[in-house]
Design a protein around this motif. Structure first.
Motif, short mmCIF file in Angstrom:
data_model
loop_
_atom_site.label_atom_id
_atom_site.label_comp_id
_atom_site.label_asym_id
_atom_site.label_seq_id
_atom_site.Cartn_x
_atom_site.Cartn_y
_atom_site.Cartn_z
N MET A 168 -70.52 -42.86 49.44
CA MET A 168 -70.81 -42.23 50.72
C MET A 168 -72.30 -41.94 50.86
N VAL A 169 -72.85 -42.29 52.00
CA VAL A 169 -74.25 -42.00 52.29
C VAL A 169 -74.40 -40.52 52.59
N THR A 170 -75.46 -39.89 52.09
CA THR A 170 -75.68 -38.46 52.30
C THR A 170 -76.78 -38.22 53.31
N LEU A 171 -76.83 -37.00 53.84
CA LEU A 171 -77.90 -36.62 54.75
C LEU A 171 -79.25 -36.69 54.05
N LYS A 172 -79.26 -36.39 52.76
CA LYS A 172 -80.50 -36.42 51.98
C LYS A 172 -81.09 -37.83 51.94
N GLU A 173 -80.23 -38.84 51.81
CA GLU A 173 -80.70 -40.24 51.78
C GLU A 173 -81.28 -40.64 53.13
N ILE A 174 -80.64 -40.22 54.20
CA ILE A 174 -81.17 -40.53 55.54
C ILE A 174 -82.49 -39.82 55.74
N ALA A 175 -82.57 -38.56 55.33
CA ALA A 175 -83.80 -37.79 55.47
C ALA A 175 -84.94 -38.44 54.72
N ALA A 176 -84.66 -38.93 53.50
CA ALA A 176 -85.70 -39.58 52.70
C ALA A 176 -86.16 -40.87 53.36
N ALA A 177 -85.25 -41.59 54.00
CA ALA A 177 -85.62 -42.86 54.64
C ALA A 177 -86.52 -42.64 55.85
N VAL A 178 -86.34 -41.51 56.55
CA VAL A 178 -87.10 -41.25 57.78
C VAL A 178 -88.30 -40.35 57.53
N GLY A 179 -88.22 -39.52 56.47
CA GLY A 179 -89.32 -38.61 56.18
C GLY A 179 -89.19 -37.28 56.88
N VAL A 180 -87.95 -36.77 56.99
CA VAL A 180 -87.72 -35.45 57.59
C VAL A 180 -86.80 -34.67 56.65
N SER A 181 -86.46 -33.44 57.02
CA SER A 181 -85.59 -32.63 56.18
C SER A 181 -84.13 -32.98 56.45
N SER A 182 -83.28 -32.65 55.47
CA SER A 182 -81.85 -32.88 55.64
C SER A 182 -81.30 -32.05 56.80
N ALA A 183 -81.85 -30.86 56.98
CA ALA A 183 -81.40 -30.00 58.08
C ALA A 183 -81.68 -30.65 59.43
N THR A 184 -82.85 -31.28 59.55
CA THR A 184 -83.19 -31.95 60.81
C THR A 184 -82.24 -33.11 61.07
N VAL A 185 -81.94 -33.88 60.02
CA VAL A 185 -81.00 -34.99 60.17
C VAL A 185 -79.64 -34.47 60.64
N SER A 186 -79.17 -33.40 60.01
CA SER A 186 -77.88 -32.84 60.37
C SER A 186 -77.85 -32.41 61.84
N ARG A 187 -78.91 -31.76 62.30
CA ARG A 187 -78.94 -31.27 63.67
C ARG A 187 -79.00 -32.41 64.68
N VAL A 188 -79.73 -33.48 64.34
CA VAL A 188 -79.80 -34.65 65.24
C VAL A 188 -78.44 -35.32 65.34
N LEU A 189 -77.81 -35.57 64.19
CA LEU A 189 -76.54 -36.30 64.18
C LEU A 189 -75.39 -35.49 64.76
N ASN A 190 -75.57 -34.19 64.83
CA ASN A 190 -74.54 -33.35 65.45
C ASN A 190 -74.93 -32.90 66.86
N TYR A 191 -75.98 -33.57 67.40
CA TYR A 191 -76.38 -33.38 68.80
C TYR A 191 -76.70 -31.92 69.13
#
Length: 330
Positions: free
Chosen positions: A1-24
């Motif tokens: 399973m892909v994690t928020l941390k992996e997405i955050a590392a790929a884009v260069g932002v925090s995991s919290a930011t990724v979570s908030r974007v993906l949950n609109y």
């Protein structure tokens, strides 16, 4: 399973930011460019948001049965179908949907087991009797790598007829005329016969059917090379057969592509590592599997209109053939 941390590392932002974007989250202050980058990274990594995972469960998609037209040992020797199944399973894992594999045997699958699943994804070609039986014993039915001749059934596949036409056109542009084909008599074989006949080049001695394994490729290529006028290039049903063709050609003391070219279908990972690397038609195996799951999700969610989806193939030119125009791949 892909994690928020992996997405955050790929884009260069925090995991919290990724979570908030993906949950609109409407209160998040972030640039449109960065927002799009996060969404694109999540899609590329095949991440399913909590909202999507909940959607699958809320719509009643909790368990899928995968009914394969091959036996387990047959699937293992064809990486294309392994990739297709993994596409289904990875998408289901992201959505937290359980999968049960049902391989081909001499008997019908357990009807009660199929009926206990939310739906069935049938992998590969099924005959009319099998299709009718599956329809009677499943809640929802989707076909992967097969387009059923029924406007009430869902399916996703690559257009093998068109893929063969594109390959033949480019091989002709590379100067090939005596073009052989070995493999099953499916849509790509039918397309080969029609196109070669219309071009005035068809020779039934250059058309051989047999099992689509490495050994089958070796045997059929050996037979064709015994002709007084052997082919200039051989098209194989899949990359496994191409490996067998390579062995037969090398045993004859011939060089690829100087004496004879080889082209194939599927573009499995080993194709680029053959000597020389194999020209092949890339068929989107994993994407077919993923799309089949999305069709099932829609069906379980209430969609009534059937969908038949065709995904694009593409030619991958490598050193086992001349390039269109007569050159050689670099």
């Amino acid at each position: 399973m892909v994690t928020l941390k992996e997405i955050a590392a790929a884009v260069g932002v925090s995991s919290a930011t990724v979570s908030r974007v993906l949950n609109y989250d409407p209160t998040l202050s972030i640039s449109t460019r960065k927002r799009h980058a996060i969404i694109e990274a999540a899609e590329a990594l095949n991440y399913a948001t909590p909202r999507n995972r909940n959607r699958a469960n809320q719509q009643g998609l909790t368990k899928l049965a995968l009914v394969h037209f091959l036996r387990p040992e047959q699937e293992l020797v064809d990486p294309y179908y392994v990739g297709l199944r993994l596409g289904i399973e990875s998408r289901c894992a992201a959505l937290k949907v359980e999968t049960v594999k049902v391989y081909h045997t001499d008997a019908r699958p357990d009807a009660a087991m199929l009926q206990s699943a939310s739906g069935v994804i049938a992998i590969g070609r099924q005959d009319e009797d099998e299709i009718d039986w599956l329809r009677r014993h499943t809640r929802h039915l989707v076909f992967a790598d097969f387009a059923p001749a029924d406007d009430q059934l869902d399916g996703v596949h690559a257009d093998l007829w068109l893929a063969m036409e594109k390959l033949l056109v480019q091989l002709a542009a590379a100067g090939y005329r005596r073009i052989a084909y070995i493999g099953w008599g499916d849509r790509r074989a039918q397309s080969y016969v029609q196109w070669m006949t219309q071009a005035g080049w068809f020779d039934d001695r250059m058309f051989r059917s047999g099992d689509n394994t490495e050994q089958g490729g070796y045997r059929l290529t050996t037979e064709i090379l015994e002709q007084k006028r052997p082919p200039e290039v051989i098209i194989t049903f899949n990359d496994s057969m191409a490996i067998g063709a390579y062995r037969a050609i090398h045993e004859k003391g011939l060089s690829i592509p100087d004496d004879i070219g080889v082209a194939s279908f599927n573009d499995v990972s080993v194709a680029q590592f053959l000597n020389p690397p194999l020209t092949t038609v890339h068929l989107p195996a994993e994407e077919i599997g993923e799309t089949a799951v999305e069709l099932m999700l829609e069906r379980v969610g209430g969609r009534e209109l059937a969908k038949q989806i065709t995904l694009a193939s593409r030619l991958v030119w490598r050193a086992s053939t001349r390039l269109p125009g007569g050159g050689m791949p670099g």
